[in-house]
Design a protein around this motif. Structure first.
Motif, PDB file in Angstrom:
ATOM      1  N   LYS A 500       1.214   3.307  -3.524  1.00  0.00           N
ATOM      2  CA  LYS A 500      -0.175   3.412  -3.069  1.00  0.00           C
ATOM      3  C   LYS A 500      -1.142   3.315  -4.260  1.00  0.00           C
ATOM      4  CE  LYS A 500       0.788   6.216   1.038  1.00  0.00           C
ATOM      5  NZ  LYS A 500       0.645   7.559   1.655  1.00  0.00           N
ATOM      6  N   ARG A 501      -0.771   3.944  -5.365  1.00  0.00           N
ATOM      7  CA  ARG A 501      -1.630   3.896  -6.553  1.00  0.00           C
ATOM      8  C   ARG A 501      -1.750   2.475  -7.086  1.00  0.00           C
ATOM      9  NH1 ARG A 501      -0.377   4.300 -11.859  1.00  0.00           N
ATOM     10  NH2 ARG A 501       1.753   4.975 -11.402  1.00  0.00           N
ATOM     11  N   LEU A 502      -0.634   1.729  -7.074  1.00  0.00           N
ATOM     12  CA  LEU A 502      -0.670   0.341  -7.528  1.00  0.00           C
ATOM     13  C   LEU A 502      -1.585  -0.503  -6.655  1.00  0.00           C
ATOM     14  CD1 LEU A 502       3.116  -0.245  -8.311  1.00  0.00           C
ATOM     15  CD2 LEU A 502       1.250  -0.307  -9.972  1.00  0.00           C
ATOM     16  N   CYS A 503      -1.536  -0.267  -5.354  1.00  0.00           N
ATOM     17  CA  CYS A 503      -2.327  -1.073  -4.418  1.00  0.00           C
ATOM     18  C   CYS A 503      -3.792  -0.647  -4.379  1.00  0.00           C
ATOM     19  CB  CYS A 503      -1.733  -0.981  -3.015  1.00  0.00           C
ATOM     20  SG  CYS A 503      -0.091  -1.710  -2.876  1.00  0.00           S
ATOM     21  N   ALA A 504      -4.108   0.512  -4.966  1.00  0.00           N
ATOM     22  CA  ALA A 504      -5.486   1.007  -4.892  1.00  0.00           C
ATOM     23  C   ALA A 504      -6.400   0.302  -5.887  1.00  0.00           C
ATOM     24  CB  ALA A 504      -5.511   2.514  -5.150  1.00  0.00           C
ATOM     25  N   GLY A 505      -5.848  -0.286  -6.946  1.00  0.00           N
ATOM     26  CA  GLY A 505      -6.676  -0.942  -7.954  1.00  0.00           C
ATOM     27  C   GLY A 505      -7.258  -2.252  -7.459  1.00  0.00           C
ATOM     28  N   GLU A 506      -8.352  -2.679  -8.097  1.00  0.00           N
ATOM     29  CA  GLU A 506      -8.978  -3.943  -7.718  1.00  0.00           C
ATOM     30  C   GLU A 506      -8.147  -5.139  -8.169  1.00  0.00           C
ATOM     31  OE1 GLU A 506     -12.958  -4.200  -9.077  1.00  0.00           O
ATOM     32  OE2 GLU A 506     -13.654  -2.442  -7.953  1.00  0.00           O
TER      33      GLU A 506
END
Length: 689
Positions: A500-506
């Motif tokens: 989830k953290r990886l996918c949260a970045g722009e």
């Protein structure tokens, strides 16, 4: 590493009637380079100096249009007076992106001319631009032996001292073509830098390129440069020539030498040019001198010597010389030579030489063009089928064809009607076949198993090779079943918060996948994350595999980037990461790409470092992904480590070595837990693999 300060770097924008775009281009360049110089080459659409007033951009003007080459020479003279060291040129029409300037800044070198290699996979690229680039690339290689992907790009970085000392008389578009050849002859290195490009819709284009006049000028330029290349006089070198290396290897291994000769300039255009030279001089009456002349010309023009020498055999007596003599006789006397016999034609060779020479002036170019066209199209077709040598600079790998259409059809039917277990049963016989009759895969398996199970007798390792092949077959069947939707697998993600953290970045991120476990199954799970997933992988050579196991055929959110495409897929990867995509890169097999040695299973093994370079350059993370089969329809998907690669100091190799060492450690942990889910089948510990 060169000590370069920003005040030594100038950005030069030659402009001729591009008032609508030049201001934005200049202002964008100032974000990266403080010194920007616009050369107004006699523009009539606006007052360029007035447009630039207050922008801290310097403007010099030609009262009349002198040409792009003249504009660059004016800029060179001015920059030299300002103690400038490098000149980065950018077109004024907005075609180039100023955001690519840092790529040039990182690669600046006093002995290298950098040329931006434009990404022609974008839309609206004119056909004439594609042809012009291929045409110019070909002639640069003939004239110098150097290879560039885009010799017509105006986005360049010139060392000022180099450009000042080169004799380049051209003042228009021919300047940019000639300066590359002259720089290479002088000993400077030519290097490409991947850059983006933008082309407007056809109706919105404005170009100062004059198709007839400028193409004629370029044609005459290349004719002059080729003629100069054929003259056996050395060029003035401004850079000391590097000592010759590698020739002792050729002397010890003549087979290696022959293979290098066969692969030299072996593209369709290169083979056609070699054919043209071989036939042209083979037809001329160079009695007892044909081989020497052809070898000299082919060597000077960096052509395929084997092809040029071999093709001349079609010009051997009697047919071609007789045809030349007949034609020459008709040109001299207006009648054909009616008595065609050995005595009549060759009995008085000195008397026939003039007829032979006159006839060859007509027949030689005609026959050379005809045969070279045939060779061009024939070699193009053969190369598509993989039947001829590819160029030595192209990075390719021979892929063994395993599997066929009938076999895949049979497995598909079994999966549909008997489920996974029925298809698995058939594997036991298929795996035994590969253990017995596929020595390449067997050798690769042994290379791994000897290190994973040290001390195990060789005969017992055969059983483990068999078990490994069965395991791989099961996961290939699982891959088809998942992609086709025939079976739903339970995919358990161990680190959901990390994902989830990886996918949260722009920005996007790099996924480091491997031949450990079933990474293709994990790809199907990524299809629901709302991002496009790009797989860096070669197009499948086996048609049966291509039609049955391609993930991207089944899901529009998964796309393939081929490393055999333009610039090895570099531009596509960077664009994908900047657009928020996920790029999956195989991290455990180097193929022929750049790699470093690290310890893996007790021995030094080679691992590619491209994934870390992309992540560091794009300022995005690189996550390691494993998917291990844990039960009949269950897989465990793990992200055991997320790298945040940032190069520290000047020794990039040291950073890459550390990251690869940590990555290899993660692979060791995986194979110790799942020893029969390592499907490398490739000896990465062997030197040169």
């Amino acid at each position: 590493m060169l000590e370069i300060t920003l005040d030594q770097i100038w950005c030069v924008i030659p402009v001729y009637n591009n008032a609508a775009t030049v201001v934005k281009v200049a202002n964008d360049c100032r974000k990266y380079v403080s010194r920007v110089l616009v050369i107004d080459d006699g523009s009539t659409d606006a007052d360029i100096s007035g447009l630039m007033r207050g922008s801290q951009v310097e403007v010099l003007r030609h009262e009349c249009n002198l040409g792009k080459g003249a504009a660059l020479k004016t800029a060179l003279s001015y920059i030299r007076g300002q103690q400038g060291r490098f000149m980065i040129t950018v077109d004024a029409d907005g075609q180039h992106f100023a955001g690519d300037i840092p790529r040039f800044l990182e690669a600046l070198d006093d002995q290298t001319l950098l040329v931006g290699a434009r990404d022609f996979s974008v839309s609206n690229v004119p056909a004439r631009s594609k042809f012009g680039r291929a045409f110019s690339n070909f002639w640069l290689r003939v004239e110098t032996g150097a290879v560039l992907n885009d010799t017509q790009s105006g986005f360049r970085a010139y060392p000022v001292d180099m450009l000042e000392r080169l004799p380049v008389p051209g003042n228009r578009y021919d300047f940019e073509a000639e300066v590359l050849t002259r720089a290479s002859w002088a000993g400077f290195k030519l290097a490409g830098v991947p850059v983006g490009v933008w082309y407007p819709e056809p109706r919105e284009r404005a170009s100062s390129f004059r198709p007839f006049a400028d193409n004629l000028r370029l044609t005459l330029l290349h004719a002059r440069l080729v003629f100069r290349r054929l003259i056996p006089l050395p060029h003035r070198r401004l850079v000391k020539k590097a000592p010759l290396t590698g020739y002792t290897e050729f002397m010890r291994h003549p087979g290696m030498f022959m293979r290098a000769l066969l692969k030299e300039h072996a593209t369709p255009s290169g083979l056609a040019a070699s054919t043209f030279v071989g036939v042209l001089f083979g037809v001329l009456p160079l009695v007892s001198m044909h081989t020497l002349v052809i070898l000299y010309v082919a060597s000077r023009l960096h052509l395929n010597k084997i092809m040029a020498l071999a093709i001349q055999n079609i010009c051997m007596p009697p047919f071609v010389p007789v045809a030349c003599i007949e034609l020459g006789h008709y040109m001299l006397y207006g009648t054909w030579l009616t008595e065609v016999s050995w005595q009549a034609v060759f009995g008085d060779i000195p008397g026939r030489l003039w007829e032979w020479f006159l006839g060859s002036l007509i027949l030689a170019p005609l026959l050379a063009v005809l045969v070279s066209v045939i060779v061009f199209f024939a070699s193009g077709r053969m190369q598509k089928k993989g039947l001829v040598f590819t160029d030595t600079r192209e990075r390719r790998m021979v892929v063994r064809r395993r599997g066929n259409a009938l076999g895949f059809w049979f497995f598909k039917v079994l999966v549909r009607f008997s489920g996974l277990r029925g298809a698995y049963i058939l594997l036991y016989g298929v795996a035994l076949h590969y253990v017995l009759f596929d020595p390449a895969a067997r050798r690769g398996a042994f290379a791994y198993l000897r290190r994973r199970f040290p001390g195990v007798p060789e005969f017992r390792l055969f059983g483990r090779v068999y078990r490994l092949f069965v395991s791989q077959g099961r996961q290939l069947i699982d891959r088809y079943a998942a992609v086709s939707g025939a079976v739903k697998f339970d995919l358990r993600l161990d680190e959901p918060d990390t994902f989830k953290r990886l996918c949260a970045g722009e920005k996007g991120f790099v996924l480091l996948v491997s031949h450990m476990g079933n990474w293709q199954i994990a790809m199907t799970a990524l299809a629901g994350i709302g991002r496009t997933v790009y797989l860096l992988m070669r197009p499948e050579d086996n048609r049966a595999v291509k039609e049955n196991l391609e993930i991207d055929r089944k899901n529009a959110r998964i796309k393939i980037i081929s490393p055999e495409g333009y610039l090895g897929g570099v531009v596509e990867i960077v664009n994908a990461l900047n657009a928020g995509g996920v790029v999956a890169i195989m991290g455990d097999r180097p193929y022929s790409f750049e790699a470093l040695e690290v310890s893996f299973l007790g021995s030094r093994a080679r691992f590619p470092y491209g994934a870390f370079v992309f992540a560091a350059s794009s300022h995005c993370p690189a996550a390691v992904l494993f998917a291990a089969k844990t039960a009949h329809k269950s897989y465990r998907v793990r992200i055991p480590r997320v790298f945040e690669p940032v190069f520290e100091g000047r020794d990039k190799k040291k950073c890459l070595q550390r990251w690869l060492g940590e990555y290899a450690g993660l692979l060791e942990d995986f194979v110790r837990e799942y020893p029969f889910q390592c499907f490398l089948f490739h000896d990465i510990w062997k030197k040169g693999e």
